[in-house]
Design an enzyme around this catalytic site. Structure first.
Site, PDB file in Angstrom:
ATOM      1  N   PRO A  89       0.977  -1.189  -0.015  1.00 38.91           N
ATOM      2  CA  PRO A  89      -0.134   0.025  -0.003  1.00 38.91           C
ATOM      3  C   PRO A  89       0.911   1.431  -0.128  1.00 38.91           C
ATOM      4  CG  PRO A  89      -0.123  -0.891   2.235  1.00 38.91           C
ATOM      5  CD  PRO A  89       0.688  -2.147   1.015  1.00 38.91           C
ATOM      6  N   GLU A  90       0.459   2.297  -0.670  1.00 40.45           N
ATOM      7  CA  GLU A  90       1.368   3.602  -0.829  1.00 40.45           C
ATOM      8  C   GLU A  90       0.477   4.676   0.152  1.00 40.45           C
ATOM      9  OE1 GLU A  90       3.734   4.661  -3.827  1.00 40.45           O
ATOM     10  OE2 GLU A  90       3.167   2.918  -5.273  1.00 40.45           O
ATOM     11  N   LYS A 137       4.382   6.009   4.937  1.00 38.86           N
ATOM     12  CA  LYS A 137       3.435   4.978   5.053  1.00 38.86           C
ATOM     13  C   LYS A 137       3.410   4.472   6.491  1.00 38.86           C
ATOM     14  CE  LYS A 137       4.812   3.929   0.608  1.00 38.86           C
ATOM     15  NZ  LYS A 137       5.595   2.745  -0.496  1.00 38.86           N
ATOM     16  N   HIS A 147      -8.439 -14.526   8.175  1.00 40.54           N
ATOM     17  CA  HIS A 147      -7.175 -14.320   8.457  1.00 40.54           C
ATOM     18  C   HIS A 147      -6.968 -13.177   9.637  1.00 40.54           C
ATOM     19  CE1 HIS A 147      -5.694 -16.506   4.721  1.00 40.54           C
ATOM     20  NE2 HIS A 147      -6.796 -15.952   4.112  1.00 40.54           N
ATOM     21  N   ARG A 189      12.493  -2.859  -9.847  1.00 45.27           N
ATOM     22  CA  ARG A 189      11.077  -2.882 -10.238  1.00 45.27           C
ATOM     23  C   ARG A 189      11.068  -2.181 -11.669  1.00 45.27           C
ATOM     24  NH1 ARG A 189       9.832   0.474  -4.918  1.00 45.27           N
ATOM     25  NH2 ARG A 189      12.168   1.063  -4.792  1.00 45.27           N
TER      26      ARG A 189
END
Length: 321
Positions: free
Chosen positions: A2-3, A61, A109, A304
């Site tokens: 997540p950003e 983050k 979960h 990346r």
């Protein structure tokens, strides 16, 4: 991963639900999800039970909830003692913080459950769900910020920061972010522009997706040497990063994975508005609007990928990767 916009969406949601509420009980269903709490489950539970969540704070983050002793909020917060510990949430690859009523069945979960003091119309539980178990929760110390400013974005900013986040710079959405300091440090980096944007010690919260989008908006190539950037160019790329993250925040984040959801379980949809990232081989929208034929290209970058338009983001001759 997540950003920043995804984490900010979670922060804003949590503030509405947990600020000022006391943690009445803690259930650790999977000790792996508190492995970063070195003293173990007993100490983790002991630190949380009876503590009140005073705020929810984010820098880059990183996300944490400062904790105060006792169930009652002080009548005058200005005279209250500052919190010295916080509950840190590391979302990792698949971590979710979900608000649920107590009669909602446990998620498959579910790893940690915090039972909260009752409040009309609000869910009774904060649940940490993590399918891939790369994230986790732990209690950490709060330390003074090095510049005396707020630790991060919060409803009641304090000059304190979670110890694990103290090493990272401010992010572009932080009101205390200093462009002058950013530009001074940027010019000294002598590296490629995107590599600098991903350096959390220079500016936090800009990940791979938003770096590509900011550079596309700013018409700058990822390999542009930082020591050649003029002040107006650096300002342009920072403004672009801020704009693209605010646009994503308005959409609820960039959801490429159903696991990235807010505290109500809803996914964001900004991925439909991306102009560069993931669009290799597709027409550049800016060039197409100007009647120019160009397609987005993808280059390998730091294990990346980087996505650019070769026409409106030309590669510099003396570029650095």
């Amino acid at each position: 991963m997540p950003e920043l916009p995804e984490v900010e969406v979670v922060r804003r949601g949590l503030v509405n639900w947990v600020r000022g509420r006391t943690i009445s009980a803690v259930d650790v269903l999977d000790p792996r999800s508190i492995r970063r709490h070195a003293l173990g489950a007993g100490d983790f539970i002991g630190n949380l039970q009876g503590a009140t969540v005073s705020d929810v704070v984010r820098r880059g983050k990183f996300l944490w909830m400062p904790l105060t002793d006792g169930p009652a909020a002080p009548e005058n917060p200005e005279t209250a003692a500052l919190p010295d510990v916080a509950l840190m949430a590391h979302l990792g690859m698949s971590g979710q913080l979900l608000m649920q009523d107590q009669d909602v069945p446990d998620e498959k979960h579910l790893k940690v459950r915090l039972r909260l003091s009752p409040r009309d119309g609000m869910p009774a539980q904060l649940r940490f769900v993590d399918q891939r178990i790369f994230g986790g929760l732990f209690v950490t110390a709060l330390v003074p910020t090095d510049d005396g400013g707020p630790g991060g974005l919060a409803e009641s900013p304090l000059p304190l920061i979670a110890a694990e986040a103290a090493h990272i710079a401010r992010d572009p959405l932080d009101p205390a972010f200093s462009f002058d300091l950013f530009y001074q440090r940027l010019r000294k980096r002598k590296t490629g522009l995107k590599r600098a944007l991903l350096d959390q010690g220079l500016v936090s919260g800009i990940g791979n997706i938003y770096a590509d989008e900011a550079l596309w908006r700013a018409r700058l190539h990822f390999a542009r040497p930082t020591d050649t950037l003029r002040r107006n160019e650096a300002q342009r790329v920072l403004d672009s990063a801020r704009e693209v993250m605010l646009d994503a925040l308005a959409a609820g984040g960039t959801s490429f994975d159903s696991l990235y959801v807010n505290v109500n379980g809803a996914s964001g949809y900004f991925d439909r508005s991306l102009n560069a990232y993931g669009r290799q081989g597709e027409p550049c929208r800016r060039c197409a609007a100007a009647g120019i034929s160009s397609t987005i290209r993808r280059d390998q970058f730091m294990n990346r990928s980087s996505h650019t338009c070769p026409v409106c983001q030309p590669r510099p001759r003396n570029g650095r990767w």
